[in-house]
Write an enzyme that holds these catalytic residues in place. Structure first.
Site, PDB file in Angstrom:
ATOM      1  CG  HIS A  56      44.402  67.147  28.374  1.00  0.00           C
ATOM      2  ND1 HIS A  56      44.495  66.009  29.146  1.00  0.00           N
ATOM      3  CD2 HIS A  56      43.165  67.655  28.608  1.00  0.00           C
ATOM      4  CE1 HIS A  56      43.375  65.837  29.819  1.00  0.00           C
ATOM      5  NE2 HIS A  56      42.544  66.819  29.495  1.00  0.00           N
ATOM      6  CD  GLU A  58      49.613  65.498  28.028  1.00  0.00           C
ATOM      7  OE1 GLU A  58      48.953  66.570  28.110  1.00  0.00           O
ATOM      8  OE2 GLU A  58      49.574  64.616  28.894  1.00  0.00           O
ATOM      9  CB  CYS A  85      44.825  61.601  31.134  1.00  0.00           C
ATOM     10  SG  CYS A  85      44.369  62.394  29.564  1.00  0.00           S
ATOM     11  CB  CYS A  88      47.230  62.646  26.782  1.00  0.00           C
ATOM     12  SG  CYS A  88      46.345  64.200  27.016  1.00  0.00           S
TER      13      CYS A  88
END
Length: 157
Positions: A56, A58, A85, A88
């Protein structure tokens, strides 16, 4: 919390990264980690490219920052075009990020107020300032366009 001109500047950079992700067939999510003006790390989603469910935007920004700064306690501000999410959000807490600024809420998987609120869990010792809604319309428009095009492509195939 209220956003600043600096928040808008870095969110625009995150949106540019998100557009790059979209061009590569990735969900258009971009992230910018700022740990001082000379330490800026820009990433975008790469789950498809890397075949990695943890790639992801992040997480990639945190990894890039930690590698470059040679520390895991990063501090600083993390900008992301979509609400993080749970995975993250946990990584953001563990990296000791001071501020999280995100654009759009994610009503399906968001963990900063939408579905869950991992970031503001009162039992955790590390507290993070959260600013939401910065350039949310631009981010939302980019995501909607991506998924619209994806559905249209799948219909044709």
């Amino acid at each position: 919390m209220v956003s600043t001109e600096e928040d808008q500047y870095f969110m625009r950079r995150a949106l540019i990264a998100a557009k790059r992700a979209s061009l590569k067939g990735e969900i258009p999510i971009g992230s910018v980690l700022v740990c001082g003006m000379e330490s800026v790390f820009i990433t975008h989603n790469q789950k498809e490219h890397k075949n990695d469910p943890t790639a992801h935007a992040e997480v990639l920004a945190l990894r890039k920052g930690a590698r470059s700064l040679k520390r895991w306690r990063l501090g600083g501000t993390l900008y992301v075009t979509l609400e993080p999410c749970a995975m993250c959000a946990g990584a953001i807490i563990l990296a000791r990020i001071n501020r999280l600024v995100f654009a759009s809420y994610d009503p399906k998987a968001g963990a900063c107020g939408s579905v869950l609120d991992v970031i503001r869990e009162p039992k955790l010792s590390h507290k993070i300032e959260v600013v939401s809604g910065v350039l949310a319309e631009e981010s939302s428009r980019l995501l909607k366009l991506f998924f619209h095009q994806l559905r249209a492509h799948r219909k044709r195939a």
